[in-house]
Enzyme design. Structure first.
Site, mmCIF file in Angstrom:
data_model
loop_
_atom_site.group_PDB
_atom_site.id
_atom_site.type_symbol
_atom_site.label_atom_id
_atom_site.label_comp_id
_atom_site.label_asym_id
_atom_site.label_seq_id
_atom_site.Cartn_x
_atom_site.Cartn_y
_atom_site.Cartn_z
ATOM 1 N N GLY A 1 -2.458 -4.416 4.464
ATOM 2 C CA GLY A 1 -3.942 -4.354 3.271
ATOM 3 C C GLY A 1 -3.128 -4.664 1.825
ATOM 4 N N CYS A 2 -3.584 -4.880 0.890
ATOM 5 C CA CYS A 2 -3.238 -5.574 -0.498
ATOM 6 C C CYS A 2 -2.489 -3.701 -0.831
ATOM 7 C CB CYS A 2 -5.007 -5.526 -0.948
ATOM 8 S SG CYS A 2 -6.135 -5.016 -0.983
ATOM 9 N N TYR A 3 -4.074 -2.682 -0.760
ATOM 10 C CA TYR A 3 -3.194 -1.278 -1.507
ATOM 11 C C TYR A 3 -1.558 -0.953 -0.823
ATOM 12 C CZ TYR A 3 -7.399 -0.817 -4.067
ATOM 13 O OH TYR A 3 -8.504 -1.362 -5.005
#
Lengths: 357, 357, 357, 357
Positions: free
Chosen positions: A162-164
């Protein structure tokens, strides 16, 4: 008759790698197509989007107006997978695993959440249902490229983080692996551009609701938490539980994470660890002492920038990282993984410098 | 020790073209460096900015933080021009001609206004002073690439058009040359992103003055008017005087021009003329009937998009064009001209697809 | 128990005017409620929104979170009209006339398009269907307040002008009435904030589609054209047909119209006409010579700002006006009309100065 | 002759309070003037700005274009303080105390940092120099209105809190005073609009540097920290040291603080404490369970919204607050204090509802 895409001819390239992008009607899928368009080894063979099947990309994406030669959208069932070398999955979770688990042949780079968690019970807890293909979980590679390089060349299924988690793990993994920060009381505040919410039609995503405003969301319960904890726990060799609060701000792209960590080491030591780890990395950059990372440093590019600061509270430090959520946080990292899976130089197709202003 | 730029090695390129960018501390200069960084035939040999000499690019430009290997800024006088193949001038008007007129050797691509107007008296009227080097005006090529291709291969001095003229001329030149629109009462309304105002420190450029607002400026007296009139008059074979009103809106990049023109021809004829003229162009695209051009179609790219519509007032039509003011309107077109001046394929280094969202 | 609205108590006000706002789930309706909340003579008696009936205003509008005492949303059929003194109609066209034509008793201030056009055939042409209540058209007052003052005190039904017509008519009516500008070849370019598109769930309204971009829409066919032509024709005593091109830019509120008109008079004469007409107006302001109107001058307020400039093309002038599309262009003007209909001072409840930055 | 301000006549107000605003050329000063313009008991008697003396407000502030009747700017030395009842100080720190300490007669509401800290040594440490008027510190009231009400009626000098402290203290003071949260390891992440940086001419404040980007600043060393620690320590009866990281995002107004605190109490207890403390407050609102505060709830208004959430890390909670940094965080609170100092109802002139969108 539309005029041809003049950019996709690659003289001297003997045999391009044929890709399909599933879910090309979302921001992630579209950004993958954007990057693939100028990748010298890729042929975009198929684009799927079940709700938009029959339309052209230009009809649903304004920025592909200059590219009328892109394949027309079809359903994911209509893709001729036998002719495809690599599938990029940009589908919603659950739908992604359901479909991808039926494919044989193409290598799979999945951008959904479905193959990131090793534990199917954790998946069920956070994603609200049994995992559609738990048998595939053990073999899936967690594709944080800088930490997965050895496993990628032979991989059949790669789960892009995921991006985070991408931003947080790049910031904290080397420090955790060196026991330079503690496993407890990690506090992360994150700020993201709105493209992270996807192209979904809900009031909260309308321009007037977002502009001139900032709002936290999913407070205490964001689905990227178990993924970060899984990887940090592995690095720490003990369970890590963390606090994570994401906020949406009025920008399209970009993501910044501010991590407050416990440490007994001076900031200079933390800098030295990060410097040693990332000195040779093409996409991860420790900034000069005192320079705060900012998303404008990486917009539209696959770069990540990092730095570490002393906290006013003794025994703590502040580690900050910034990425473009759609590139290093999603489609760019997917291409980076693809390059290594297919034996290409890691930076192929990802050389664009950040776009500023 | 900073780590190297990993992207600027081009295996197999026998002899790169060495460039200097003068005025690298402005948005235009910075965007030229951004594009040059991934151009396979360019070596960035020198970067000048007199007010920032001694600093690194990363110190003044956040997005070059990942590129610590870029040359340090020096004064324009300190550049070793004997070792330079091409100079890109991104200096303010007057200063540009004063300096560039002293150079011998390198080919010159000037992005200032100094060599665009053929008539030095007109220059003096609009730019507030005598032209610093009028002897160079006759030989300077007006570098609207799509209309200057034949002249570029042997050119020593190319004047890149202003951003507004680029958009307006791409929209109107084929129609004017075909006598399909009249020379009188051309009314142009333009909308631009704020990067067009440059990185100058004035209150009107501060974020809170621009955000959530729109404002016209230079009403009735914008300096790009004589340049548009010069080129349209040449196409019309008679004097053209036009109305032009630019507006600033809260976005970084992008420019859209809405041109109301007099015509006795149906819109279908105008479409046909534009279609014929641009069908083979790599960067100029007539959109499908009814689709309005928008800046999000071209952001960060060298593309231009066009369309033409019937006006409610009989005997008129509306021609609309959109570009990225910093790319096709400035640095991208400069690279496009450079490519042709040096015998390279015109699209070299300009293949990036638009960045959306 | 929610705490009370502490602001709605008006000591000394003997009998408040009870209002209903129909369509309180749209931006226009919400802005009317915002203004009504601090209007000293208004009691908000009912709020309707059929699709959101049962919810509180705070549940659907973030900025009413501090006002838990507002009436809960009900359907428009559930409103007890017998107890209502004034109905503000913020419904979509056609639906508005269908409902309002059934009401007897309350005075009606309609913000839809339904009662603006005098000619039901024109309405049918532009709005795609027969008018639901053509018998009401002759008696409806076109509520451009500055031009309708005499008719408002006794009015039973007032049609508030569209946002674009409000700005254009304030700019051009005095000039046209004085025969100072010609009826032909009026060219209007308009730029609007996104709230003008309403709170409707479509991709084009999502934040990432709007941010960092500008786009024209409804080119040559915007529905506000016949309304402007109706009023300008009346002032000119001859038919006026005009060109109008609206553009959306990334801001919430604000609207700017740039009008190119034919004139045989010097700009000073046009200034004098506007100055004479608006010197005593509380909400319409001619700016000092040379100062362009900008939306930041009026944001959040009921003010309009105007100015006039010489055009480079001889025989023409440029008239520019800026308003807040939701206030003077919609809900503010509705309150202004309401004040006069009920015998209150015209500026009551509208005194807020513009919000900047 | 400019037309008069029609809004400043207050029939029935026997004797208005004459105010001077020092530093009216900054965003804070301008917002104070905006609020004062419609305050029924205020007469704006003098406006100072030494660098802009001689200009009109409309010349330096676009949104005061409709108010040509405002007093012309003069130097702070030219103000006739003998005729002034209240001075609002919007000057930079140090300059503020230097000037204000020389005044006798008017009551003083200072918006600078000069009178917030009780300890002059702490001031010297953080603000880089000896305090200009340390003798005034003991008598200055720290004007967080909700906690200073008893002291305000007789006060001669009130120091308005900084914007960040306002939000943080409203969120944490009741919990700290109740011993419901611990004094250690308080971690605050803050996000602010750009108006907080002031109208200063530096590159970092230009639109293109801010738009489409987020950046932390003053990491580990923001000057609002000692102020928060002073007040929290007083509530805790022991020293509090906290971590505070502010970030700038692309919006004009608004501020949101996300506070991670240690607690042994369930979230329901924390809610109950906040509910009890703020139930009767006109400007501070605890949101319904689960609703995150957002700046769009309070834009342009004097309201603050709060909420509290369980953290994933056991033994911690997340308290979030949002305000408009220029209103409750600055000029609005100044007016709120002024009202109480002069015996007026606390909400006078502050009733405007939030502006959304």
């Amino acid at each position: 008759m539309p005029h041809p895409i003049v950019f996709d001819t690659q003289p001297g390239m003997t045999k391009p790698i044929r890709i399909a992008v599933l879910g090309a009607s979302g921001y992630t899928g579209a950004d993958l197509v954007r990057l693939a368009l100028t990748h010298p080894n890729i042929e975009i063979a198929a684009l799927s989007a079940n709700s938009k099947a029959g339309l052209t990309m230009a009809e649903i994406w304004p920025h592909f107006a200059p590219y009328p030669g892109l394949p027309r959208l079809i359903t994911s069932e209509a893709v001729d997978y036998a002719s495809i070398d690599a599938v990029f999955g940009c589908l919603p979770h659950a739908a992604s695993a359901s479909l991808l688990s039926t494919l044989a042949g193409p290598k799979i780079i999945d951008l959904s959440a479905d193959f990131r968690l090793k534990d199917s019970a954790t998946y069920a807890d956070w994603y609200g249902g049994a995992h559609p293909a738990p048998a595939l979980l053990p073999g899936a590679i967690y594709g944080l490229t800088e930490y997965a390089r050895d496993s990628l060349p032979g991989a059949a299924l790669v789960a892009c983080p995921g991006c985070y988690p991408t931003a947080v793990l790049l910031a904290l993994l080397p420090l955790m692996a060196a026991n330079a920060i503690g496993p407890d009381r990690i506090t992360i505040n994150a700020i993201s551009g709105v493209s992270g919410s996807g192209r979904s039609l809900k009031e909260a995503n309308l321009f007037p609701e977002i502009a001139e405003a900032v709002a936290p969301y999913a407070v205490g319960r964001h689905r990227h938490m178990p993924e970060m904890e899984q990887e940090l726990s592995a690095a720490a060799n003990q369970p890590v539980i963390l606090s994570f609060t994401p906020h949406l701000v009025p920008m399209n792209r970009g993501e910044l994470v501010t991590c407050i960590v416990e440490t007994t080491r001076p900031v200079a030591d933390l800098r030295a660890i990060l410097q040693a780890r990332y000195a040779a990395e093409p996409f991860v950059h420790l900034l000069p002492e005192g320079t705060p990372p900012a998303t404008r440093m990486v917009r539209g590019s696959n770069h990540a920038v990092l730095n570490v600061f002393a906290d006013r509270v003794p025994g703590r430090a502040i580690v900050i990282a910034a990425i473009d959520n759609l590139v290093k946080g999603s489609s760019g990292q997917a291409i980076q993984n693809f390059n290594l899976m297919f034996g290409l130089p890691e930076t192929t197709g990802l050389q664009a410098a950040p776009l500023f202003p």
